[in-house]
Design a protein around this motif. Structure first.
Motif, PDB file in Angstrom:
ATOM      1  N   ARG A   6       0.793  -1.026  -0.114  1.00 16.94           N
ATOM      2  CA  ARG A   6       0.041  -0.027   0.036  1.00 16.94           C
ATOM      3  C   ARG A   6       0.818   1.241  -0.017  1.00 16.94           C
ATOM      4  N   SER A   7       1.805   1.246   0.659  1.00 17.59           N
ATOM      5  CA  SER A   7       2.659   2.455   0.817  1.00 17.59           C
ATOM      6  C   SER A   7       3.321   2.672  -0.410  1.00 17.59           C
ATOM      7  N   GLU A   8       3.882   1.382  -0.807  1.00 18.81           N
ATOM      8  CA  GLU A   8       4.647   1.592  -2.490  1.00 18.81           C
ATOM      9  C   GLU A   8       3.669   2.480  -3.471  1.00 18.81           C
ATOM     10  N   LEU A   9       2.506   1.766  -3.514  1.00 20.84           N
ATOM     11  CA  LEU A   9       1.500   2.412  -4.442  1.00 20.84           C
ATOM     12  C   LEU A   9       1.212   3.868  -3.992  1.00 20.84           C
ATOM     13  N   ILE A  10       1.043   4.241  -2.852  1.00 21.93           N
ATOM     14  CA  ILE A  10       0.700   5.525  -2.510  1.00 21.93           C
ATOM     15  C   ILE A  10       2.005   6.485  -2.830  1.00 21.93           C
ATOM     16  N   LYS A  11       3.170   5.947  -2.752  1.00 27.33           N
ATOM     17  CA  LYS A  11       4.559   6.811  -3.004  1.00 27.33           C
ATOM     18  C   LYS A  11       4.162   7.045  -4.695  1.00 27.33           C
ATOM     19  N   SER A  12       4.012   5.910  -5.181  1.00 19.28           N
ATOM     20  CA  SER A  12       3.790   6.102  -6.916  1.00 19.28           C
ATOM     21  C   SER A  12       2.850   6.948  -7.198  1.00 19.28           C
ATOM     22  N   VAL A  13       1.640   6.838  -6.548  1.00 22.11           N
ATOM     23  CA  VAL A  13       0.493   7.980  -6.844  1.00 22.11           C
ATOM     24  C   VAL A  13       1.134   9.397  -6.822  1.00 22.11           C
ATOM     25  N   LEU A  14       1.841   9.460  -5.535  1.00 22.59           N
ATOM     26  CA  LEU A  14       2.101  10.808  -5.084  1.00 22.59           C
ATOM     27  C   LEU A  14       3.048  11.313  -6.467  1.00 22.59           C
ATOM     28  N   ALA A  15       3.978  10.418  -6.747  1.00 18.65           N
ATOM     29  CA  ALA A  15       4.975  11.065  -7.677  1.00 18.65           C
ATOM     30  C   ALA A  15       4.285  11.416  -9.147  1.00 18.65           C
ATOM     31  N   GLU A  16       3.310  10.437  -9.646  1.00 20.47           N
ATOM     32  CA  GLU A  16       2.653  11.056 -10.714  1.00 20.47           C
ATOM     33  C   GLU A  16       1.803  12.152 -10.540  1.00 20.47           C
ATOM     34  N   MET A  17       1.179  12.356  -9.306  1.00 20.07           N
ATOM     35  CA  MET A  17       0.669  13.716  -9.032  1.00 20.07           C
ATOM     36  C   MET A  17       1.599  14.899  -8.975  1.00 20.07           C
ATOM     37  N   ASP A  18       2.730  14.626  -8.605  1.00 23.20           N
ATOM     38  CA  ASP A  18       3.647  15.698  -8.741  1.00 23.20           C
ATOM     39  C   ASP A  18       3.979  16.210  -9.793  1.00 23.20           C
ATOM     40  N   ARG A  19       4.257  15.256 -10.948  1.00 24.33           N
ATOM     41  CA  ARG A  19       4.388  15.395 -12.277  1.00 24.33           C
ATOM     42  C   ARG A  19       3.430  15.979 -13.132  1.00 24.33           C
ATOM     43  N   VAL A  20       2.078  15.499 -12.639  1.00 23.62           N
ATOM     44  CA  VAL A  20       0.929  16.234 -13.442  1.00 23.62           C
ATOM     45  C   VAL A  20       0.728  17.559 -12.879  1.00 23.62           C
ATOM     46  N   TRP A  21       0.609  17.890 -11.421  1.00 27.60           N
ATOM     47  CA  TRP A  21       0.168  19.169 -10.827  1.00 27.60           C
ATOM     48  C   TRP A  21       1.176  20.105 -10.514  1.00 27.60           C
ATOM     49  N   HIS A  39      -8.943  14.469 -18.893  1.00 28.94           N
ATOM     50  CA  HIS A  39      -7.499  13.802 -19.211  1.00 28.94           C
ATOM     51  C   HIS A  39      -7.044  12.457 -18.598  1.00 28.94           C
ATOM     52  N   PHE A  40      -7.660  12.356 -17.465  1.00 30.31           N
ATOM     53  CA  PHE A  40      -7.284  10.984 -16.741  1.00 30.31           C
ATOM     54  C   PHE A  40      -8.336  10.049 -16.217  1.00 30.31           C
ATOM     55  N   GLY A  41      -9.681  10.590 -16.354  1.00 30.89           N
ATOM     56  CA  GLY A  41     -10.762   9.740 -16.053  1.00 30.89           C
ATOM     57  C   GLY A  41     -10.753   9.379 -14.643  1.00 30.89           C
ATOM     58  N   ILE A  42     -10.331  10.542 -13.844  1.00 36.42           N
ATOM     59  CA  ILE A  42     -10.374  10.456 -12.408  1.00 36.42           C
ATOM     60  C   ILE A  42     -11.537  11.389 -11.729  1.00 36.42           C
ATOM     61  N   THR A  43     -12.588  11.029 -11.166  1.00 37.43           N
ATOM     62  CA  THR A  43     -13.455  11.798 -10.479  1.00 37.43           C
ATOM     63  C   THR A  43     -13.340  12.417  -9.416  1.00 37.43           C
ATOM     64  N   PHE A  89      -8.160   0.095  -6.123  1.00 38.40           N
ATOM     65  CA  PHE A  89      -8.208   1.507  -6.151  1.00 38.40           C
ATOM     66  C   PHE A  89      -6.977   2.156  -6.649  1.00 38.40           C
ATOM     67  N   LEU A  90      -6.105   1.934  -5.638  1.00 30.57           N
ATOM     68  CA  LEU A  90      -4.534   2.509  -5.884  1.00 30.57           C
ATOM     69  C   LEU A  90      -3.986   2.018  -7.182  1.00 30.57           C
ATOM     70  N   GLU A  91      -3.888   0.857  -7.641  1.00 32.05           N
ATOM     71  CA  GLU A  91      -3.452   0.432  -8.777  1.00 32.05           C
ATOM     72  C   GLU A  91      -4.369   1.001 -10.026  1.00 32.05           C
ATOM     73  N   THR A  92      -5.551   1.159  -9.902  1.00 31.30           N
ATOM     74  CA  THR A  92      -6.306   1.806 -10.824  1.00 31.30           C
ATOM     75  C   THR A  92      -6.027   3.371 -10.965  1.00 31.30           C
ATOM     76  N   LEU A  93      -5.903   4.084  -9.789  1.00 33.13           N
ATOM     77  CA  LEU A  93      -5.738   5.478  -9.943  1.00 33.13           C
ATOM     78  C   LEU A  93      -4.158   5.576 -10.437  1.00 33.13           C
ATOM     79  N   LEU A  94      -3.116   4.826 -10.206  1.00 34.30           N
ATOM     80  CA  LEU A  94      -1.915   4.989 -10.595  1.00 34.30           C
ATOM     81  C   LEU A  94      -1.979   4.679 -12.199  1.00 34.30           C
ATOM     82  N   GLN A  95      -2.688   3.598 -12.579  1.00 37.69           N
ATOM     83  CA  GLN A  95      -2.630   3.398 -14.151  1.00 37.69           C
ATOM     84  C   GLN A  95      -3.180   4.593 -14.888  1.00 37.69           C
TER      85      GLN A  95
END
Length: 106
Positions: A6-21, A39-43, A89-95
């Motif tokens: 869970r921690s690894e997935l969260i850190k990966s999502v955070l890295a992607e969010m940093d890139r995007v935002w 653009h990302f299909g995230i509600t 959920f986290l895997e889908t969000l990251l994808q």
């Protein structure tokens, strides 16, 4: 699921969010939510779930859910305690974040 996964997935999502935002991060403005969904299909609802996962991981869930009623708190708790649901959920969000190289411009 272990907390490590869970921690690894969260850190990966955070890295992607940093890139995007970018350095200003995601502020939750209506326009930004529209852009995120387009653009990302995230509600917005999925972002709220993400915030719950992040608050739980950071140890701030209790203070971050003070504005929720008891039924809403039970729903959040049930979601967070189901490791397989949170993992998917986290895997889908990251994808979804990885599905585009777009970045938000202010």
């Amino acid at each position: 699921m272990t907390r490590l996964i869970r921690s690894e997935l969260i850190k990966s999502v955070l890295a992607e969010m940093d890139r995007v935002w970018g350095p200003d991060g995601f502020g939750g403005e209506l326009e930004a939510y529209g852009w995120l969904q387009e653009h990302f299909g995230i509600t917005e609802e999925e972002d709220v779930q993400w915030q719950d996962v992040l608050s739980d991981w950071a140890g701030t869930l209790a203070e971050d859910t003070t504005d929720l009623d008891e039924d809403e708190k039970k729903q959040v708790t049930a979601f967070l305690q189901d490791d397989s649901v949170v993992t998917v959920f986290l895997e889908t969000l990251l994808q979804r974040y990885k599905s585009s190289d777009r970045t938000y411009s202010r």
